[in-house]
Design a protein around this motif. Structure first.
Motif, PDB file in Angstrom:
ATOM      1  N   LEU A 113       0.843  -1.189   0.000  1.00 19.73           N
ATOM      2  CA  LEU A 113       0.000   0.000   0.000  1.00 19.73           C
ATOM      3  C   LEU A 113       0.883   1.244   0.000  1.00 19.73           C
ATOM      4  N   PHE A 114       0.728   2.075  -1.032  1.00 17.84           N
ATOM      5  CA  PHE A 114       1.411   3.360  -1.151  1.00 17.84           C
ATOM      6  C   PHE A 114       0.365   4.445  -1.408  1.00 17.84           C
ATOM      7  N   PRO A 115       0.688   5.708  -1.117  1.00 20.63           N
ATOM      8  CA  PRO A 115      -0.202   6.789  -1.552  1.00 20.63           C
ATOM      9  C   PRO A 115      -0.346   6.744  -3.073  1.00 20.63           C
ATOM     10  N   THR A 116      -1.497   7.135  -3.584  1.00 23.67           N
ATOM     11  CA  THR A 116      -1.764   7.065  -5.024  1.00 23.67           C
ATOM     12  C   THR A 116      -1.336   8.352  -5.720  1.00 23.67           C
ATOM     13  N   LYS A 117      -0.487   8.218  -6.749  1.00 24.15           N
ATOM     14  CA  LYS A 117      -0.073   9.383  -7.526  1.00 24.15           C
ATOM     15  C   LYS A 117      -1.259   9.954  -8.290  1.00 24.15           C
ATOM     16  N   ASN A 118      -1.262  11.274  -8.421  1.00 19.20           N
ATOM     17  CA  ASN A 118      -2.321  11.971  -9.133  1.00 19.20           C
ATOM     18  C   ASN A 118      -1.715  12.782 -10.262  1.00 19.20           C
ATOM     19  N   ILE A 119      -2.545  13.416 -11.068  1.00 18.20           N
ATOM     20  CA  ILE A 119      -2.047  14.254 -12.155  1.00 18.20           C
ATOM     21  C   ILE A 119      -1.146  15.377 -11.643  1.00 18.20           C
ATOM     22  N   SER A 120      -1.342  15.762 -10.379  1.00 19.68           N
ATOM     23  CA  SER A 120      -0.495  16.816  -9.790  1.00 19.68           C
ATOM     24  C   SER A 120       0.960  16.380  -9.707  1.00 19.68           C
ATOM     25  N   ASN A 121       1.212  15.062  -9.797  1.00 18.86           N
ATOM     26  CA  ASN A 121       2.585  14.574  -9.768  1.00 18.86           C
ATOM     27  C   ASN A 121       3.346  14.995 -11.023  1.00 18.86           C
ATOM     28  N   SER A 122       2.613  15.386 -12.084  1.00 16.18           N
ATOM     29  CA  SER A 122       3.238  15.797 -13.343  1.00 16.18           C
ATOM     30  C   SER A 122       3.476  17.295 -13.425  1.00 16.18           C
ATOM     31  N   ILE A 260      14.015  11.847   0.898  1.00 14.35           N
ATOM     32  CA  ILE A 260      12.836  10.991   1.001  1.00 14.35           C
ATOM     33  C   ILE A 260      11.881  11.358  -0.136  1.00 14.35           C
ATOM     34  N   ASP A 261      11.566  10.405  -1.002  1.00 19.87           N
ATOM     35  CA  ASP A 261      10.731  10.684  -2.171  1.00 19.87           C
ATOM     36  C   ASP A 261       9.390  11.304  -1.786  1.00 19.87           C
ATOM     37  N   GLN A 262       8.955  12.265  -2.587  1.00 16.46           N
ATOM     38  CA  GLN A 262       7.628  12.853  -2.456  1.00 16.46           C
ATOM     39  C   GLN A 262       6.885  12.707  -3.782  1.00 16.46           C
ATOM     40  N   ILE A 263       5.560  12.609  -3.720  1.00 19.51           N
ATOM     41  CA  ILE A 263       4.749  12.519  -4.933  1.00 19.51           C
ATOM     42  C   ILE A 263       3.575  13.480  -4.833  1.00 19.51           C
ATOM     43  N   ILE A 298       2.924  14.364  -0.681  1.00 18.10           N
ATOM     44  CA  ILE A 298       3.069  13.460   0.462  1.00 18.10           C
ATOM     45  C   ILE A 298       4.363  12.671   0.285  1.00 18.10           C
ATOM     46  N   TYR A 299       4.990  12.296   1.389  1.00 14.31           N
ATOM     47  CA  TYR A 299       6.149  11.412   1.328  1.00 14.31           C
ATOM     48  C   TYR A 299       5.686  10.055   0.798  1.00 14.31           C
TER      49      TYR A 299
END
Length: 309
Positions: A113-122, A260-263, A298-299
């Motif tokens: 389980l990870f946070p879900t990437k959204n279009i804002s990640n682009s 620490i990766d953020q998305i 979010i991290y």
């Protein structure tokens, strides 16, 4: 007999030591050397064993208790360790019959389980690698239990780390890369949730774990043994991260804390970031990290769990 001979041979080469330090070998109970064992003194990681299990300990720590932690061995404390040349660790034991018996009673599957990437990640603001968290800050990520009808047993915490660039001087805007920061260690723990105000409440483990990303891997992994695994409660839980001190990094031979990766996530994201300042008291108040929330960031920390039907 062979391992005993190697052990004796090693110590013939180490016998000439001075009063400023002491060399100690970390061995398994089966007689093999243990590399990358973390030696904890005064609740802080201070030494790490090399490729042959060797550690050089400064004389200022001679009268202190040592705790040795390693993912493949049981955590063990030593008091009068300075009277010995070798410290032995017990390998973690797993009973196959017990695992088989449980699998017959209940079916289970392992999920991540990870946070879900959204279009804002682009978006341009999310390009590039995330820098390290501040040296005087502790961060926390809230994991919501999105389906409390199923029993979920937490087995691993997965933390993607990275190298990053920093601005050296504001005048020149010159940037330099923190090369190999991705492989630097950091501290991690898990917290319960204060069900009234939703902030971290109690530590799951008395001592923080020290983990790092191995070379050619994407994650630093905290793998919980059977005694440490816990059930994902309906209130959720927090993953809490902080850096080692500058002195601890220098002692272990590292120069920088990891990034620490953020998305980018949606506005309906339920994974929430919190922080508190380490220079305040241990019970310093946790606060939402509004900067990340407003940016819809979010991290990118994940978990691996066993779902039991």
């Amino acid at each position: 007999m062979k391992s005993l001979f190697i052990h004796f041979f090693l110590w013939l080469n180490l016998i000439n030591i001075n009063a400023q330090s002491k060399k100690v070998l970390i061995f398994s109970d089966s007689g093999s050397s243990v590399s990358d064992a973390i030696l904890i003194i005064d609740n802080s990681p201070k030494y790490i064993s090399d490729s042959i299990g060797l550690v050089t300990i400064n004389n200022i720590d001679f009268d202190k208790e040592i705790t040795i932690r390693h993912l493949n061995f049981e955590t063990k404390r030593f008091t009068k360790w300075n009277l010995r040349d070798t410290l032995f660790l017990n390998e973690r034991k797993y009973t196959l019959n017990e695992v088989e018996l449980k699998s017959k009673r209940k079916k289970s599957k392992t999920l991540q389980l990870f946070p879900t990437k959204n279009i804002s990640n682009s978006l341009p603001k999310n390009f590039g690698k995330s820098s390290s968290i501040s040296q005087n800050v502790e961060i926390a990520v809230f994991f919501p239990n999105q389906d409390s009808t199923k029993t979920k047993i937490i087995k691993k915490i997965l933390v993607p780390t990275n190298d990053y660039k920093v601005i050296e001087t504001l005048q020149s805007n010159k940037r330099s890369k923190r090369k190999n920061a991705k492989y630097s260690p950091f501290k991690i723990n898990l917290y319960t949730v204060d069900s009234v105000i939703g902030i971290p409440k109690d530590k799951k483990f008395e001592e923080y774990f020290v983990i790092k990303c191995d070379v050619d891997e994407n994650y630093a992994v905290l793998e919980l043994n059977e005694d440490e695994e816990f059930e994902f409660t309906k209130d959720g839980f927090f993953v809490v991260i902080k850096n080692l001190t500058i002195e601890e990094y220098e002692e272990l031979g590292y120069y920088f804390a990891p990034g620490i990766d953020q998305i980018g996530v949606s506005k309906n994201n339920k994974f929430l970031p919190y922080f508190r300042y380490l220079y305040q008291a241990e019970d310093a108040k946790w606060k939402k990290k509004e900067y990340l929330i407003n940016r819809k960031n979010i991290y990118n920390i994940g978990i691996e769990f066993k779902e039991i039907k």
